[in-house]
Design a protein around this motif. Structure first.
Motif, PDB file in Angstrom:
ATOM      1  N   ASN A 271       0.850  -1.194   0.000  1.00 18.20           N
ATOM      2  CA  ASN A 271       0.000   0.000   0.000  1.00 18.20           C
ATOM      3  C   ASN A 271       0.885   1.243   0.000  1.00 18.20           C
ATOM      4  O   ASN A 271       1.639   1.485   0.948  1.00 18.20           O
TER       5      ASN A 271
ATOM      6  N   ARG B 164      -1.272  -5.348  10.829  1.00 21.34           N
ATOM      7  CA  ARG B 164      -2.144  -4.949   9.722  1.00 21.34           C
ATOM      8  C   ARG B 164      -1.768  -5.660   8.424  1.00 21.34           C
ATOM      9  O   ARG B 164      -2.628  -5.906   7.573  1.00 21.34           O
TER      10      ARG B 164
ATOM     11  N   GLN C 137      -4.350  -7.933   6.246  1.00 20.52           N
ATOM     12  CA  GLN C 137      -4.606  -7.708   4.818  1.00 20.52           C
ATOM     13  C   GLN C 137      -4.340  -8.966   4.009  1.00 20.52           C
ATOM     14  O   GLN C 137      -5.115  -9.319   3.114  1.00 20.52           O
TER      15      GLN C 137
ATOM     16  N   ASP D 104      -8.247  -6.957   4.146  1.00 19.83           N
ATOM     17  CA  ASP D 104      -8.687  -5.746   4.836  1.00 19.83           C
ATOM     18  C   ASP D 104      -7.639  -5.383   5.878  1.00 19.83           C
ATOM     19  O   ASP D 104      -7.354  -6.170   6.792  1.00 19.83           O
ATOM     20  N   LEU D 105      -7.057  -4.184   5.753  1.00 16.81           N
ATOM     21  CA  LEU D 105      -5.994  -3.747   6.651  1.00 16.81           C
ATOM     22  C   LEU D 105      -6.412  -3.748   8.117  1.00 16.81           C
ATOM     23  O   LEU D 105      -5.574  -3.944   9.012  1.00 16.81           O
TER      24      LEU D 105
END
Length: 425
Positions: free
Chosen positions: A278, A323, A327, A332-333
């Motif tokens: 990300n 996190r 993910q 999903d973080l």
């Protein structure tokens, strides 16, 4: 949100994707050492970054890593640049190529420490994991070369199913080699590592508790779990008032991604941590501080809305879960960390009062001592400041560089006596 609350204690810098190992678990999917990366940030771009960081966060720890950072021809120049800017420069390496002469040159350039990867007490198992015959012997030689020239040496061990039962043996090996810190990195299955099988959540818990007990029983070496935010919960459950529980930032456990830590890849992309693709921004388009302060991705980490067990957990202010693993598993973080076994207890919230990093007006600090305090990593500064001021108030003296040096020497002697007493008993 007060952006000054969120200062980077540590910035991991992936200088290159080139590497002389072939590790199956590599999060960066690093390539061969002869691979040419035409778009790697240049020497000037890296030195400009170091100057930017130092403008607001002098003393930040910069980890020069890769791939293999020693494959950069300008590594010595980068160390000099960061050190002269007031940053604390350290190297993360496999040890291949880190000869005695290279270690001395880096030490003379201002390098303060080296983290060397070693994953097994059996050379063949390490070499198999790292994909290159002779890697274990070269890593051991690098450890000794750095130690002998006065460089602070950390040992980095990646916990896998092959060595999860050897934590004590690995720590004994590290201590025998004069290592000052032994970091156990828990595998995050990203990059090439996404095809690897991780240890079970139950095994995670057992290994973390073993690491915590070893940490509490060792006075010569710091032993830490990395990439395992719930290690902070384990420490608190064992002793809520221990220095390890009270420590801040990267050295205290929990997840510092985007709050006190970030990663910059070889192409200038800024991400919350090395295990996340990300991208918060790119240094070609924005300054480091614009990305750090304003990127929506980073802001979402600073006031997270956690889901599942992480969201209802009484330890979420200490831990917060990983996190990257959330993910990888859930897409999903902010979902729950799949590697944690803890079942939250409703109605409870556990927090730790952090020592302030600010100098107290009640205790006189000389300008030289204030300057020296600023050179201590931010994640340790509050605890050390608190102890120095308690001692100075008790003795009715001012804090000078000499006072700080005497405190450090006395503390080291006390720890040495405790270590000897435990061995005798």
């Amino acid at each position: 949100m007060n952006i000054q609350t969120f200062q980077p204690y540590l910035v991991a810098v992936n200088l290159t994707r080139r590497c002389n190992l072939k590790c199956d678990h590599c999060y960066l999917d690093a390539g061969g050492k002869s691979q040419v990366e035409n778009h790697e940030l240049s020497t000037g771009e890296w030195t400009s970054l170091f100057s930017q960081i130092a403008e607001r966060a002098e003393g930040t720890l910069i980890v020069l890593t890769g791939g293999e950072p020693l494959l950069r021809h300008d590594i010595q120049e980068l160390v000099v640049s960061g050190n002269s800017s007031g940053l604390r420069m350290v190297l993360g390496t496999s040890g291949l190529g880190l000869t005695e002469n290279v270690a001395r040159s880096l030490k003379a350039s201002g390098l303060q420490g080296v983290g060397i990867s070693l994953d097994h007490v059996d050379p063949q198992e390490h070499d198999r994991f790292r994909g290159v015959p002779g890697a274990w012997e070269k890593a051991l030689s690098a450890i000794r070369a750095c130690r002998d020239c006065g460089l602070h040496v950390q040992l980095h061990t990646t916990v896998t199913s092959k060595n999860a039962d050897l934590v004590k043996e690995m720590t004994e090996f590290a201590e025998a080699e004069g290592v000052s810190i032994h970091n156990f990195f828990f595998l995050v299955c990203t990059g090439r590592g996404q095809w690897m099988t991780d240890i079970s959540p139950e095994r995670y818990e057992t290994v973390m508790r073993e690491i915590a007990q070893l940490q509490n029983s060792s006075s010569k070496m710091m032993i830490q779990a990395r990439c395992a935010p719930h290690f902070k919960r384990v420490l608190h459950q064992i002793n809520p008032n221990s220095p390890y529980t009270l420590a801040q930032g990267y050295d205290g456990g929990g997840c510092p991604a985007a709050t006190h830590y970030c990663r910059i890849d070889p192409f200038g992309n800024v991400t919350p941590c090395p295990y996340m693709d990300n991208i918060a921004g790119n240094l070609h388009d924005s300054s480091f501080w614009d990305i750090w302060d304003q990127a929506p991705l980073f802001q979402s980490f600073r006031e997270p809305v956690l889901k599942g067990r992480c969201g209802s957990c009484e330890y979420k202010s200490l831990c917060g879960g990983c996190r990257a693993r959330a993910q990888e598993r859930h897409g999903d973080l902010f979902e729950e960390d799949p590697t944690c076994t803890w079942q939250p207890r409703s109605g409870l919230q556990v927090s730790v009062e952090r020592p302030s990093t600010e100098v107290s007006a009640m205790v006189r600090w000389t300008p030289e001592a204030r300057h020296r305090l600023q050179r201590i990593p931010l994640f340790l500064r509050g605890l050390i400041r608190k102890r120095l001021e308690e001692k100075a108030r008790k003795e009715g003296v001012s804090i000078t560089p000499e006072f700080m040096a005497l405190y450090r020497k006395t503390r080291e002697e006390e720890l040495g006596i405790q270590f000897q007493e435990r061995n005798i008993s």
